[in-house]
Scaffold this active site. Structure first.
Site, short mmCIF file in Angstrom:
data_model
loop_
_atom_site.label_atom_id
_atom_site.label_comp_id
_atom_site.label_asym_id
_atom_site.label_seq_id
_atom_site.Cartn_x
_atom_site.Cartn_y
_atom_site.Cartn_z
N HIS A 122 45.02 32.68 -10.78
CA HIS A 122 46.21 32.26 -10.00
C HIS A 122 45.81 31.71 -8.63
O HIS A 122 46.59 31.80 -7.69
CB HIS A 122 47.19 33.43 -9.80
CG HIS A 122 47.42 34.24 -11.04
ND1 HIS A 122 48.38 33.92 -11.98
CD2 HIS A 122 46.79 35.33 -11.51
CE1 HIS A 122 48.33 34.80 -12.97
NE2 HIS A 122 47.37 35.67 -12.72
N SER A 135 38.45 7.94 7.18
CA SER A 135 39.82 7.49 7.39
C SER A 135 39.81 6.38 8.43
O SER A 135 39.01 6.39 9.37
CB SER A 135 40.67 8.67 7.88
OG SER A 135 41.80 8.20 8.58
N LYS A 168 37.69 12.46 9.97
CA LYS A 168 37.85 12.74 8.53
C LYS A 168 36.65 12.35 7.68
O LYS A 168 36.00 11.34 7.88
CB LYS A 168 39.09 11.99 7.98
CG LYS A 168 40.40 12.56 8.44
CD LYS A 168 40.65 13.98 7.96
CE LYS A 168 41.02 14.04 6.50
NZ LYS A 168 42.41 13.73 6.25
N GLU A 198 38.87 12.61 -5.97
CA GLU A 198 40.29 12.24 -6.06
C GLU A 198 40.50 11.05 -7.00
O GLU A 198 41.45 11.02 -7.79
CB GLU A 198 40.84 11.91 -4.67
CG GLU A 198 40.98 13.17 -3.82
CD GLU A 198 41.34 12.86 -2.38
OE1 GLU A 198 42.06 13.65 -1.78
OE2 GLU A 198 40.89 11.83 -1.84
#
Ligand code: ARG
Length: 465
Positions: free
Chosen positions: A161, A282, A288, A295
């Site tokens: 979980h 970024s 970043k 992704e």
């Protein structure tokens, strides 16, 4: 007769030229030119067989073969003009052959139809594609097993979980990924058996009146056997669906791996750092460093799974035998093959660039009362029934949370206030190392077992190499 109609190998019964919109709509050359190698391979085998059974002469077969090999070369070096008017890869190559060698070229299509031809080409293509994907998956496994060997004694929290559950060896986690890819390879190799069946000789749907030697073409093309039923052979695309399903599972597995990599690389986890060469930045936030590969691969799983759906729906409701619908099989399957191959490639390269933050992982495992189950099992060994032990430990954890202390930092007196039978030796099972070490049965996370599991996985891998 209109020029465009005259050029078409099937133009004989037509009196009007093909509407330009129709030509553009029905063509497949823009995507099936990719099958040129397989198409030529199949045609050479077919012509050799035609010569053997005496339908064409040996000289004709030789001239066909030489003509096709020279076309192969022209295509390879980019010196071949594909024509939409000639519809597909089969007619483009055949027309060029006839231009080049004359009469003999016109005999190549004897006892054959584009229906068995395309089915053969696609099978030859898929056989190679499956071998490539298996190879790339093996490379990823190699990357995983190499990293795993270094992380046997690295302790991290195992999750259920997404909550800290029990401490595990990081290598054990990496081996879980390895298991997924091993199953994927088994599936691909199993599908390969059904790919490697030869439709050639089925002609349009009913076979041909020529006494083809199908065993000969079969052997020349490296197929395991000729297809048993001509209707099925020209219409069957199950093998594409199977590979597509196996590829969807690979992407689903990669995507699960991506999800964990993305979480682990995040500021909140900080379990890993991905090499700079495998991240992007970024345009607005200078600080970043994003795990974009993970992704994008996670995102690409969508199209591969979508392609599977497309192929299933494409085949559903198709009557026997060949229907032009089947032309729609190519773009999804090519896209699937490309996407899976590129995803596997970039992943195998990225995995070795990942550095694991062992300290952070260890501290994360210390939080969250990950050894509570070990305490319960300790009590069971002292003859406390498991359900009672569960209750005692539940109370202990509740107390520890109030005290803001991990279990291992409670004093013996504190622990004994929940279970009088608890002794000093309890601290051995409360440590992360003790907990991991205790799970020493086959398939467990104890370092001894994990080491064995890595060795066994490497052996299985070597057999497939
Ligand atoms: N381009 C077709 C395909 O991909 C093969 C040609 C069969 N065409 C035909 N009219 N029977 O399926």
């Amino acid at each position: 007769m209109n020029k465009s109609t005259a050029k078409k190998p099937w133009g004989g019964r037509f009196t009007e030229p093909t509407n330009k919109l129709v030509e553009a709509f029905t063509e497949s050359i823009s995507f099936d030119s990719r099958l040129y190698k397989q198409d030529i391979q199949g045609s050479i085998a077919h012509s050799k067989m035609l010569a053997k059974i005496g339908v064409i002469s040996d000289d004709e077969a030789t001239s066909i073969e030489q003509g096709l090999l020279s076309i192969l070369e022209q295509i390879r070096v980019g010196d071949f003009q594909w024509s939409t008017e000639l519809e597909d890869v089969h007619m483009n190559i055949e027309a060029r052959l006839t231009d080049a060698i004359g009469e003999a070229g016109k005999k190549l299509h004897t006892g054959r139809s584009r229906n068995d031809q395309v089915a053969t080409d696609v099978r030859l293509y898929m056989r190679e594609a499956v071998d490539d994907i298996v190879d790339l998956t093996l490379q990823l496994q190699e990357s995983l097993l190499t990293v795993a060997a270094k992380e046997v004694n690295t302790i991290m929290p195992g999750f259920t979980h997404l909550q800290v559950a029990q401490p595990i060896s990081l290598a054990h986690h990496l081996l879980a990924w390895n298991e997924m890819f091993e199953r994927d390879i088994e599936r691909l190799l199993d599908a390969r058996k059904r790919i490697n069946v030869m439709p050639l000789g089925s002609a349009a749907l009913a076979g041909t009146s020529f006494a083809l030697d199908r065993d000969m073409t079969c052997e020349l093309l490296g197929f395991d056997r000729p297809s048993r039923n001509s209707l099925d052979a020209v219409s069957d695309r199950d093998f594409l669906i199977e590979v597509s399903a196996a590829c969807s599972l690979i992407m689903m597995h990669l995507s699960r791996m991506c999800e964990e990599i993305i979480l682990w690389a995040s500021e909140s986890y900080k379990f890993i750092e991905i090499g700079d060469a495998f991240c992007t930045g970024s345009s607005i936030m200078p600080q970043k460093k994003n795990p974009d590969i993970a992704e994008i691969v996670r995102g690409k799983s969508a199209r591969v799974i979508g392609n599977l759906q497309a192929l299933l729906v494409l085949m559903k409701s198709q009557p026997l035998a060949y229907n032009r619908d089947n032309q729609e099989d190519k773009e999804p399957i090519f896209d699937t093959v490309d996407t899976v191959a590129r995803s596997l490639q970039v992943f195998s390269a990225m995995v070795p660039s990942i550095s694991f933050k062992r300290e952070t992982m260890y501290h994360a495992a210390l939080k969250g009362y990950a050894t509570a189950t070990d305490l319960a099992e300790y009590l069971v060994r002292l003859q406390v029934p498991f359900r009672d032990a569960h209750e005692i430990v539940g109370n202990t954890v509740h107390y520890a949370i109030e005290q803001k202390k991990p279990l291992a930092e409670l004093s013996l007196e504190e622990l004994q206030s929940f279970g009088a039978m608890i002794q000093q030796d309890v601290y051995e099972v409360l440590s992360l190392e003790g907990s991991v070490k205790a799970r020493s049965h086959f398939g467990g996370t104890a370092p001894v077992r994990v080491k064995e599991a890595i060795a066994a996985a490497n052996e299985r891998l070597a057999k497939l190499r």
